[in-house]
Scaffold this motif. Sequence first.
Motif, PDB file in Angstrom:
ATOM      1  N   PHE A 183       0.828  -0.993   0.166  1.00 61.66           N
ATOM      2  CA  PHE A 183       0.096  -0.162  -0.001  1.00 61.66           C
ATOM      3  C   PHE A 183       0.840   1.425  -0.127  1.00 61.66           C
ATOM      4  O   PHE A 183       0.358   2.381   0.043  1.00 61.66           O
ATOM      5  N   GLY A 184       2.087   1.046   0.001  1.00 65.61           N
ATOM      6  CA  GLY A 184       3.082   2.279  -0.039  1.00 65.61           C
ATOM      7  C   GLY A 184       3.269   2.723   1.108  1.00 65.61           C
ATOM      8  O   GLY A 184       4.181   3.996   1.080  1.00 65.61           O
ATOM      9  N   VAL A 185       3.301   2.287   2.202  1.00 64.50           N
ATOM     10  CA  VAL A 185       3.752   2.902   3.472  1.00 64.50           C
ATOM     11  C   VAL A 185       5.449   2.282   3.791  1.00 64.50           C
ATOM     12  O   VAL A 185       5.509   1.053   3.835  1.00 64.50           O
ATOM     13  N   PRO A 186       6.198   3.173   3.982  1.00 63.90           N
ATOM     14  CA  PRO A 186       7.593   2.843   4.229  1.00 63.90           C
ATOM     15  C   PRO A 186       7.743   2.237   5.485  1.00 63.90           C
ATOM     16  O   PRO A 186       7.121   2.581   6.339  1.00 63.90           O
ATOM     17  N   GLU A 187       8.664   1.329   5.573  1.00 63.22           N
ATOM     18  CA  GLU A 187       8.756   0.833   6.786  1.00 63.22           C
ATOM     19  C   GLU A 187       9.264   1.741   8.011  1.00 63.22           C
ATOM     20  O   GLU A 187       8.852   1.211   9.075  1.00 63.22           O
ATOM     21  N   ASP A 188       9.900   2.761   7.541  1.00 60.29           N
ATOM     22  CA  ASP A 188      10.357   3.628   8.631  1.00 60.29           C
ATOM     23  C   ASP A 188       9.090   4.309   9.290  1.00 60.29           C
ATOM     24  O   ASP A 188       9.112   4.852  10.451  1.00 60.29           O
ATOM     25  N   ASN A 189       8.039   4.329   8.590  1.00 57.45           N
ATOM     26  CA  ASN A 189       6.781   4.947   8.990  1.00 57.45           C
ATOM     27  C   ASN A 189       5.764   4.110   9.738  1.00 57.45           C
ATOM     28  O   ASN A 189       4.777   4.353  10.043  1.00 57.45           O
ATOM     29  N   CYS A 190       6.005   2.723   9.595  1.00 57.19           N
ATOM     30  CA  CYS A 190       4.946   1.591  10.159  1.00 57.19           C
ATOM     31  C   CYS A 190       5.830   0.532  10.817  1.00 57.19           C
ATOM     32  O   CYS A 190       6.698  -0.204   9.864  1.00 57.19           O
ATOM     33  N   SER A 191       5.824   0.428  12.121  1.00 57.02           N
ATOM     34  CA  SER A 191       6.607  -0.690  12.620  1.00 57.02           C
ATOM     35  C   SER A 191       5.715  -1.438  13.627  1.00 57.02           C
ATOM     36  O   SER A 191       4.801  -1.034  14.390  1.00 57.02           O
ATOM     37  N   ILE A 192       5.981  -2.771  13.509  1.00 61.10           N
ATOM     38  CA  ILE A 192       5.411  -3.817  14.709  1.00 61.10           C
ATOM     39  C   ILE A 192       5.881  -3.548  16.038  1.00 61.10           C
ATOM     40  O   ILE A 192       7.041  -3.414  16.281  1.00 61.10           O
ATOM     41  N   ASP A 193       4.969  -3.252  17.060  1.00 63.11           N
ATOM     42  CA  ASP A 193       5.227  -3.010  18.252  1.00 63.11           C
ATOM     43  C   ASP A 193       4.474  -3.783  19.068  1.00 63.11           C
ATOM     44  O   ASP A 193       3.225  -3.639  19.226  1.00 63.11           O
ATOM     45  N   LEU A 194       5.151  -4.712  20.004  1.00 66.96           N
ATOM     46  CA  LEU A 194       4.459  -5.563  20.787  1.00 66.96           C
ATOM     47  C   LEU A 194       3.960  -5.320  22.117  1.00 66.96           C
ATOM     48  O   LEU A 194       3.097  -6.016  22.815  1.00 66.96           O
ATOM     49  N   THR A 195       4.287  -3.915  22.345  1.00 69.59           N
ATOM     50  CA  THR A 195       3.794  -3.300  23.503  1.00 69.59           C
ATOM     51  C   THR A 195       2.717  -2.748  23.412  1.00 69.59           C
ATOM     52  O   THR A 195       1.802  -2.150  24.452  1.00 69.59           O
ATOM     53  N   ILE A 196       2.200  -2.411  22.293  1.00 65.27           N
ATOM     54  CA  ILE A 196       1.165  -1.645  21.883  1.00 65.27           C
ATOM     55  C   ILE A 196      -0.467  -2.447  22.145  1.00 65.27           C
ATOM     56  O   ILE A 196      -0.394  -3.520  21.583  1.00 65.27           O
ATOM     57  N   ALA A 197      -1.173  -2.068  23.203  1.00 64.83           N
ATOM     58  CA  ALA A 197      -2.224  -3.052  23.794  1.00 64.83           C
ATOM     59  C   ALA A 197      -3.612  -2.358  23.278  1.00 64.83           C
ATOM     60  O   ALA A 197      -4.541  -2.816  22.698  1.00 64.83           O
ATOM     61  N   ARG A 198      -3.728  -1.010  23.423  1.00 66.98           N
ATOM     62  CA  ARG A 198      -4.825  -0.194  23.016  1.00 66.98           C
ATOM     63  C   ARG A 198      -6.043  -0.649  23.689  1.00 66.98           C
ATOM     64  O   ARG A 198      -6.958  -1.429  23.109  1.00 66.98           O
ATOM     65  N   GLY A 199      -6.444   0.076  24.723  1.00 69.62           N
ATOM     66  CA  GLY A 199      -7.623  -0.259  25.487  1.00 69.62           C
ATOM     67  C   GLY A 199      -7.883  -1.648  25.783  1.00 69.62           C
ATOM     68  O   GLY A 199      -6.862  -2.391  25.522  1.00 69.62           O
ATOM     69  N   LEU A 200      -8.757  -1.939  26.372  1.00 69.09           N
ATOM     70  CA  LEU A 200      -8.803  -3.371  26.856  1.00 69.09           C
ATOM     71  C   LEU A 200      -9.836  -4.259  26.698  1.00 69.09           C
ATOM     72  O   LEU A 200      -9.735  -5.515  26.939  1.00 69.09           O
TER      73      LEU A 200
END
Lengths: 437, 437
Positions: free
Chosen positions: B262-279
Amino acid sequence: MSKDIIKPSILAGFMELIPSEQILFNKMMDTIRENYEKFGFLPIDTPVIEKAEVLLAKGGGETEQQIYRFEKGDADLALRFDLTVPLARYVAQHFSELTFPFRRYHIGKVYRGEKAQRGRFREFYQCDIDIIGNGSLDIINDAEIPSIIYSTFKDLGFDSFTIKVNNRKVLKGFFQWLGIEDSTEILRTVDKLEKIGLDGVVKELEEQGLGTTTIEKILGFIQIKGSNEEKLNSLENLKIESQIFNEGLEELKAVNHYVGLFGVPEDNCSIDLTIARGLDYYTGTVYETFLNDYPQIGSICSGGRYDNLAEYYTKQKLPGVGISIGLTRLFYQLKEAKLINVEDNSLTKVIIIPMAGYLEKAVGIGKVLRENNINTQIYLEKAKMGKKFGFADKLNIPYALIIGEEEVKQSKYTLRNMGTGDQTMFSIDEILSRLNN
Amino acid sequence: MSKDIIKPSILAGFMELIPSEQILFNKMMDTIRENYEKFGFLPIDTPVIEKAEVLLAKGGGETEQQIYRFEKGDADLALRFDLTVPLARYVAQHFSELTFPFRRYHIGKVYRGEKAQRGRFREFYQCDIDIIGNGSLDIINDAEIPSIIYSTFKDLGFDSFTIKVNNRKVLKGFFQWLGIEDSTEILRTVDKLEKIGLDGVVKELEEQGLGTTTIEKILGFIQIKGSNEEKLNSLENLKIESQIFNEGLEELKAVNHYVGLFGVPEDNCSIDLTIARGLDYYTGTVYETFLNDYPQIGSICSGGRYDNLAEYYTKQKLPGVGISIGLTRLFYQLKEAKLINVEDNSLTKVIIIPMAGYLEKAVGIGKVLRENNINTQIYLEKAKMGKKFGFADKLNIPYALIIGEEEVKQSKYTLRNMGTGDQTMFSIDEILSRLNN
């Protein structure tokens, strides 16, 4: 998961649209906003919730009954019921940060808890402009307003409409000359001329205890006919010795003169001595706007000149002139009268439909189209072609771009006109130029 | 007229801007809207006031305390506190009129009567998109979302930002594998990693009664490093035998693969295993977005995938994925950090300044400029030239067009660049081409 299902519904008196309608509604709002900006108006946005004592500073009957008012903690709160009171508060509060004359536009929702009935809304958009002077404001501003109304309604797609202009000083002076100090009741009756006819007006005026001579003079006045120029001459010829009448007449003349220069055809802007427009707020020029073929819709844009905007919040004298378009009600009326097409609206120009296995190619082409400012949806679900076309049809998307084996081999993609069903293979450049027109 | 003056003020926790700020705020809102439309989202607009029982169908702690709720007549009303509950109600209510997958955007004000504090607002704009499937929704939609975030924030003028992506199933599966059924507290602690550091996390986990081996495994997990590809490999190598973990991992792989397409550079989109976002709301992919140089601002765009949007209003299963930009808070933070210029903004391109006696000519030229889509104000008041220039300066209008005797004689008008003070006489055609660039 056996939860209780709550019936999904909204309150009576609130308008909610489906997307094809909302697209059109937003387009109308954008057109209004573009016109306001074209004439140098600046945007403001005020809280929907304000202190009740601020919103109700003026107080008075209907407003106080209709207002949504409630407490939160120990705060007495209310929802704004128009955009004029918040403007008054805003100008007084930010006085030293503003530059006068202050031209502001404000497009937002307002709330009136009135009795729900067909075509009446408890939440509705107002689209307002006002020009506020510091101490004084030239009468030529009153002449610019009809040119903004004209430009806006032309851009909204209307041709046959009339902006009716009058001046409250002319009315006030005329009635004072007749020995009538409080003309409130009479003006209310005169306002009903279109509705109840001349006989109805006479009857009501008699009931108000007016004598035959006075009634005749009133009828003569409200029936002054002809071009704007002729009406102004007739007013002059009444030779009314009232300072306020003559002040109003001079203002009306100036407005009429400049309205022409501002480019408004006389067909679209006429002096109408029966327009009074509310009863205690406006002090000079007043406006109402009617669709010639649909007078029953009522005024679609109204306003006028006032002497002092913010007397409840500041000692600064702030005269102004402004208008308001009640967009929610206008949209509702136009929809009811089938004057607008609420069905085939699409913001999306093209939907890319990938054949099985060609999703990746579709994503890449979608990126290119969007980079060229073409609103593009990619159909991302797995489904049969018929379902995909059906989706595009239902959303009234004008073009579909089909990407499959043959297309990728040729580097040409099938562009289908969803209206006609015609489809042809084009290169990306050809597709861009076709979709970008 | 000696009225009591009421101090003009608004309630604490409500943002109100002066026009030069509002212009920028609106520009940001337009940019967000254009991006949402570019990806095929359709607009909706729902009432600010709804039935309390509808908005509170889900019920629960904070919401119920913060909501503005009141009675009018015998109706129990409330102001919407987000755009997601109204979306759920809307989709359930208009189910048969909508086409699925239903892509909608909604930009509007929401209300939370929380404790007023710096940077917290009781009225604020949310700019939401959601894609709602009927029964199912392909995972590729989850990959398109970061491309919309990317495109939007690029267009808003940001370069250095990171969209962090995770998957709740990966977290849930991992903790189940550790024998932890309720990971709520742990996730809340892990979420604080940036704030309290690794030691702080260990301390909190110990306090929660976790053993050393378990804590080590958790630390190993949240410290998985490298490129997105490497992180996915590390997850794979954990060899966790949990169906839900592996489902999540497959989803995360698919999202990562397609996000690149979709054209998003890896610099701008990374997997982060600490993100949980609400519960309790999100069930799959989750997103948060941070400005790399201003992490203290917090997430500027968040969202995720949920299994069932509208379970309180319908038995239809409606999975979806969406994000929200809290524009009011974002604007406030950017202004505080002096990352945006809230001062020299003007929508008006030129102000026409007529010399005494040349107002009529000015009006005519103003009409021509506006017909050419140039936002034009005419200075209509009688005033000295200095005051007129001062007006243009204060409003940051880039050009002034001066019209007087010499100009009319030559049919050339003096165009003044208000920034440099340079002024030259030009024909109307030359002026149009200069202002229309």
